[in-house]
Design a protein around this motif. Structure first.
Motif, PDB file in Angstrom:
ATOM      1  N   GLY A 188       0.810  -1.208   0.000  1.00  0.00           N
ATOM      2  CA  GLY A 188       0.000   0.000   0.000  1.00  0.00           C
ATOM      3  C   GLY A 188       0.848   1.264   0.000  1.00  0.00           C
ATOM      4  N   HIS A 189       0.179   2.392  -0.173  1.00  0.00           N
ATOM      5  CA  HIS A 189       0.855   3.681  -0.294  1.00  0.00           C
ATOM      6  C   HIS A 189       1.727   3.978   0.923  1.00  0.00           C
ATOM      7  CE1 HIS A 189       1.176   8.139  -0.389  1.00  0.00           C
ATOM      8  NE2 HIS A 189       1.191   7.964  -1.702  1.00  0.00           N
ATOM      9  N   GLY A 190       1.195   3.699   2.116  1.00  0.00           N
ATOM     10  CA  GLY A 190       1.940   4.001   3.331  1.00  0.00           C
ATOM     11  C   GLY A 190       3.233   3.221   3.446  1.00  0.00           C
ATOM     12  N   GLU A 191       3.194   1.946   3.098  1.00  0.00           N
ATOM     13  CA  GLU A 191       4.400   1.131   3.168  1.00  0.00           C
ATOM     14  C   GLU A 191       5.412   1.568   2.129  1.00  0.00           C
ATOM     15  OE1 GLU A 191       6.771  -2.115   4.741  1.00  0.00           O
ATOM     16  OE2 GLU A 191       5.282  -0.672   5.458  1.00  0.00           O
ATOM     17  N   ALA A 192       4.935   2.029   0.964  1.00  0.00           N
ATOM     18  CA  ALA A 192       5.852   2.556  -0.051  1.00  0.00           C
ATOM     19  C   ALA A 192       6.541   3.822   0.446  1.00  0.00           C
ATOM     20  CB  ALA A 192       5.094   2.836  -1.351  1.00  0.00           C
ATOM     21  N   VAL A 193       5.810   4.682   1.153  1.00  0.00           N
ATOM     22  CA  VAL A 193       6.415   5.878   1.745  1.00  0.00           C
ATOM     23  C   VAL A 193       7.427   5.472   2.813  1.00  0.00           C
ATOM     24  CG1 VAL A 193       5.983   7.957   3.113  1.00  0.00           C
ATOM     25  CG2 VAL A 193       4.444   7.357   1.234  1.00  0.00           C
ATOM     26  N   ASN A 194       7.069   4.485   3.652  1.00  0.00           N
ATOM     27  CA  ASN A 194       7.998   3.990   4.673  1.00  0.00           C
ATOM     28  C   ASN A 194       9.310   3.532   4.046  1.00  0.00           C
ATOM     29  OD1 ASN A 194       6.028   4.363   6.661  1.00  0.00           O
ATOM     30  ND2 ASN A 194       5.342   2.246   6.607  1.00  0.00           N
ATOM     31  N   THR A 195       9.206   2.791   2.939  1.00  0.00           N
ATOM     32  CA  THR A 195      10.393   2.287   2.246  1.00  0.00           C
ATOM     33  C   THR A 195      11.220   3.432   1.682  1.00  0.00           C
ATOM     34  OG1 THR A 195       9.297   0.198   1.696  1.00  0.00           O
ATOM     35  CG2 THR A 195      11.190   0.829   0.335  1.00  0.00           C
ATOM     36  N   GLY A 196      10.539   4.407   1.091  1.00  0.00           N
ATOM     37  CA  GLY A 196      11.247   5.566   0.549  1.00  0.00           C
ATOM     38  C   GLY A 196      12.009   6.307   1.631  1.00  0.00           C
ATOM     39  N   LYS A 201      12.440  10.605  10.662  1.00  0.00           N
ATOM     40  CA  LYS A 201      12.937   9.358  11.242  1.00  0.00           C
ATOM     41  C   LYS A 201      12.924   9.412  12.768  1.00  0.00           C
ATOM     42  CE  LYS A 201      15.770   8.173   7.216  1.00  0.00           C
ATOM     43  NZ  LYS A 201      17.120   7.871   6.683  1.00  0.00           N
ATOM     44  N   GLU A 202      13.277  10.558  13.324  1.00  0.00           N
ATOM     45  CA  GLU A 202      13.355  10.686  14.780  1.00  0.00           C
ATOM     46  C   GLU A 202      11.982  10.742  15.451  1.00  0.00           C
ATOM     47  OE1 GLU A 202      15.777  14.119  15.365  1.00  0.00           O
ATOM     48  OE2 GLU A 202      17.671  13.057  14.970  1.00  0.00           O
ATOM     49  N   CYS A 203      10.976  11.254  14.746  1.00  0.00           N
ATOM     50  CA  CYS A 203       9.639  11.341  15.352  1.00  0.00           C
ATOM     51  C   CYS A 203       8.898  10.011  15.293  1.00  0.00           C
ATOM     52  CB  CYS A 203       8.811  12.448  14.707  1.00  0.00           C
ATOM     53  SG  CYS A 203       8.071  12.024  13.108  1.00  0.00           S
ATOM     54  N   GLY A 204       9.532   9.003  14.685  1.00  0.00           N
ATOM     55  CA  GLY A 204       8.948   7.661  14.671  1.00  0.00           C
ATOM     56  C   GLY A 204       7.832   7.485  13.671  1.00  0.00           C
ATOM     57  N   LEU A 205       7.872   8.250  12.592  1.00  0.00           N
ATOM     58  CA  LEU A 205       6.816   8.138  11.584  1.00  0.00           C
ATOM     59  C   LEU A 205       6.858   6.759  10.919  1.00  0.00           C
ATOM     60  CD1 LEU A 205       4.584   9.579   9.891  1.00  0.00           C
ATOM     61  CD2 LEU A 205       6.387  10.098   8.234  1.00  0.00           C
ATOM     62  N   LYS A 206       5.773   6.042  11.000  1.00  0.00           N
ATOM     63  CA  LYS A 206       5.619   4.774  10.292  1.00  0.00           C
ATOM     64  C   LYS A 206       4.154   4.623   9.927  1.00  0.00           C
ATOM     65  CE  LYS A 206       6.883  -0.076  10.198  1.00  0.00           C
ATOM     66  NZ  LYS A 206       7.537  -1.215  10.903  1.00  0.00           N
ATOM     67  N   LEU A 207       3.880   4.594   8.642  1.00  0.00           N
ATOM     68  CA  LEU A 207       2.501   4.569   8.165  1.00  0.00           C
ATOM     69  C   LEU A 207       1.991   3.131   8.089  1.00  0.00           C
ATOM     70  CD1 LEU A 207       2.829   7.227   5.326  1.00  0.00           C
ATOM     71  CD2 LEU A 207       2.189   7.568   7.711  1.00  0.00           C
ATOM     72  N   PRO A 208       0.709   2.924   8.367  1.00  0.00           N
ATOM     73  CA  PRO A 208       0.151   1.567   8.336  1.00  0.00           C
ATOM     74  C   PRO A 208       0.093   0.996   6.919  1.00  0.00           C
ATOM     75  CG  PRO A 208      -1.578   3.195   8.719  1.00  0.00           C
ATOM     76  CD  PRO A 208      -0.283   3.931   8.790  1.00  0.00           C
ATOM     77  N   LYS A 209       0.247  -0.319   6.826  1.00  0.00           N
ATOM     78  CA  LYS A 209       0.175  -1.007   5.539  1.00  0.00           C
ATOM     79  C   LYS A 209      -1.270  -1.109   5.061  1.00  0.00           C
ATOM     80  CE  LYS A 209       4.168  -4.127   6.073  1.00  0.00           C
ATOM     81  NZ  LYS A 209       4.591  -5.545   6.035  1.00  0.00           N
ATOM     82  N   HIS A 210      -1.405  -1.274   3.746  1.00  0.00           N
ATOM     83  CA  HIS A 210      -2.697  -1.580   3.114  1.00  0.00           C
ATOM     84  C   HIS A 210      -3.812  -0.659   3.617  1.00  0.00           C
ATOM     85  CE1 HIS A 210      -0.841  -5.046   1.291  1.00  0.00           C
ATOM     86  NE2 HIS A 210      -0.490  -5.508   2.473  1.00  0.00           N
ATOM     87  N   THR A 211      -3.493   0.612   3.711  1.00  0.00           N
ATOM     88  CA  THR A 211      -4.461   1.597   4.199  1.00  0.00           C
ATOM     89  C   THR A 211      -4.418   2.828   3.311  1.00  0.00           C
ATOM     90  OG1 THR A 211      -4.058   0.836   6.474  1.00  0.00           O
ATOM     91  CG2 THR A 211      -5.227   2.917   6.209  1.00  0.00           C
ATOM     92  N   PHE A 212      -5.582   3.267   2.860  1.00  0.00           N
ATOM     93  CA  PHE A 212      -5.664   4.492   2.070  1.00  0.00           C
ATOM     94  C   PHE A 212      -5.717   5.708   3.005  1.00  0.00           C
ATOM     95  CE2 PHE A 212      -7.232   1.262  -0.825  1.00  0.00           C
ATOM     96  CZ  PHE A 212      -6.623   1.612  -2.023  1.00  0.00           C
ATOM     97  N   LEU A 258      -1.966  11.286   7.868  1.00  0.00           N
ATOM     98  CA  LEU A 258      -1.132  10.923   9.007  1.00  0.00           C
ATOM     99  C   LEU A 258       0.317  11.326   8.773  1.00  0.00           C
ATOM    100  CD1 LEU A 258      -0.939   9.497  11.757  1.00  0.00           C
ATOM    101  CD2 LEU A 258      -0.676   7.331  10.531  1.00  0.00           C
ATOM    102  N   TYR A 259       0.776  11.188   7.523  1.00  0.00           N
ATOM    103  CA  TYR A 259       2.141  11.562   7.159  1.00  0.00           C
ATOM    104  C   TYR A 259       2.404  13.038   7.469  1.00  0.00           C
ATOM    105  CZ  TYR A 259       6.027  12.934   4.137  1.00  0.00           C
ATOM    106  OH  TYR A 259       7.197  13.471   3.672  1.00  0.00           O
ATOM    107  N   VAL A 260       1.449  13.888   7.181  1.00  0.00           N
ATOM    108  CA  VAL A 260       1.597  15.323   7.457  1.00  0.00           C
ATOM    109  C   VAL A 260       1.436  15.615   8.944  1.00  0.00           C
ATOM    110  CG1 VAL A 260       0.557  17.594   7.099  1.00  0.00           C
ATOM    111  CG2 VAL A 260       0.854  16.045   5.163  1.00  0.00           C
ATOM    112  N   PHE A 261       0.475  14.956   9.578  1.00  0.00           N
ATOM    113  CA  PHE A 261       0.020  15.307  10.924  1.00  0.00           C
ATOM    114  C   PHE A 261       1.013  14.941  12.018  1.00  0.00           C
ATOM    115  CE2 PHE A 261      -2.693  14.557  14.692  1.00  0.00           C
ATOM    116  CZ  PHE A 261      -3.453  15.725  14.705  1.00  0.00           C
TER     117      PHE A 261
END
Length: 338
Positions: free
Chosen positions: A68-76, A175-186, A191-194
């Motif tokens: 999903g989009h979130g996991e792709a952002v996590n990988t990036g 990276k330091e704020c612990g941003l990790k987006l959920p998988k398979h979620t539109f 959340l990425y911004v917030f």
């Protein structure tokens, strides 16, 4: 050192990704473009590899199972080496002249050790079939080219939300704020911004129309019918954001007010989509969402339920729901979203 890392999540993007990537490589060697092939079943990977061969010092290609989009952002983000980080969706693109100004600004910030955490710029609603494009700008909210804090000269209108399209974050901050987006979620772009906002201490705005946000395809996640069908995904993200907010230590009253406005918008969108659905199940789901908020976070509930949007989305009777629909349609017409 690369100045700007850009993650481009790609899923079955063969028809439009090349236009996106070619707009980004115009930034030259200051750019690191990370194409994340998220389990595509078309020619996305072969196109990505061809682009990498064409621009070997600029482009990285990472292929993974579909997450999903979130996991792709996590990988990036995990693979980003640039000082700053941005996400650009594969059906969108950036303006060449504005990109040059963005890179010039970031280059200056790094050289002068300004410790900038976030850079904002304008974005364009590139709606299919519409000649006059709507532009979301922040020129009335912030002074251009002026580094400030949340307690500085900032005043966002209700319509001036910071979206993924408008924001560039310092990579290490994410990276330091612990941003990790959920998988398979539109809808995880919200959340990425917030989530990183309380970590931002120094921000700046430049008045350029940088990001072109393409809307109009029937299969897009922001298409109204698609949003109604995926409303559970939106509710899931809204709840995660509310959970996150409840645990945050927010020093700035202005930032706190802004973040509550953002949650207000998320609840409003969920409510109006359920009203547009109109089924008994959907209306029950809307009541359950507000009840969840009231039972779990009564203080947040009071602040959102009795805001202008909260009142408008909870009017009783069929006539009240008709008014809610009308208010949504007028807003949609004015701001050009969906």
């Amino acid at each position: 050192m690369k100045i700007l890392s850009v993650a481009v999540p790609c899923y079955n993007s063969q028809d439009y990704m090349e236009n996106c990537i070619e707009s980004l490589v115009r930034g030259g060697e200051d750019m690191e473009i990370i194409i994340v092939n998220d389990g595509s079943k078309d020619n996305t990977e072969s196109i990505a590899m061809s682009l990498k061969e064409k621009y070997p010092s600029i482009i990285k290609v990472i292929s993974q199972e579909n997450g999903g989009h979130g996991e792709a952002v996590n990988t990036g983000l995990k693979n980003a080496t640039g000082e700053y980080f941005k996400v650009v969706d594969s059906d969108d693109w950036v303006d060449e002249e504005a990109l040059s100004k963005v890179l010039k600004t970031l280059r200056f910030m790094i050289k002068e050790d300004k410790k900038l955490d976030m850079l904002l710029s304008n974005y364009v609603y590139d709606k299919q079939g519409v000649k006059r494009k709507k532009i979301m700008s922040y020129r009335t909210a912030m002074n251009s080219k002026h580094i400030t804090s949340w307690d500085g000269a900032i005043k966002f209108k209700k319509s001036q939300y910071i979206l993924m399209h408008s924001v560039i974050y310092r990579t290490q901050l994410l990276k330091e704020c612990g941003l990790k987006l959920p998988k398979h979620t539109f809808y995880v772009d919200n959340l990425y911004v917030f989530k990183p906002l309380p970590s931002v201490k120094r921000l700046c705005y430049i008045d350029v129309d940088f990001y072109h946000y393409f809307i109009g395809r029937e299969d897009q996640s922001v298409n109204e019918k698609v949003m109604i069908g995926r409303i559970d995904q939106h509710i899931k993200v809204a709840k995660i954001m509310i959970d996150e907010y409840s645990n945050m230590e927010i020093q700035s009253k202005k930032l706190d007010k802004y973040m509550l406005q953002y949650l207000d918008m998320m609840m409003c969108i969920a409510s109006v989509m359920l009203i547009l659905d109109g089924s008994k199940e959907a209306l029950k789901k809307k009541s359950e969402l507000w009840l969840w908020l009231k039972e779990n976070y009564p203080d947040i509930y009071k602040r959102l339920r009795y805001s202008i949007m909260g009142i408008a989305m909870n009017l009783p009777t069929k006539a009240g729901r008709a008014f809610s629909k009308l208010a949504y349609k007028v807003t949609q017409k004015i701001f050009g979203f969906n």
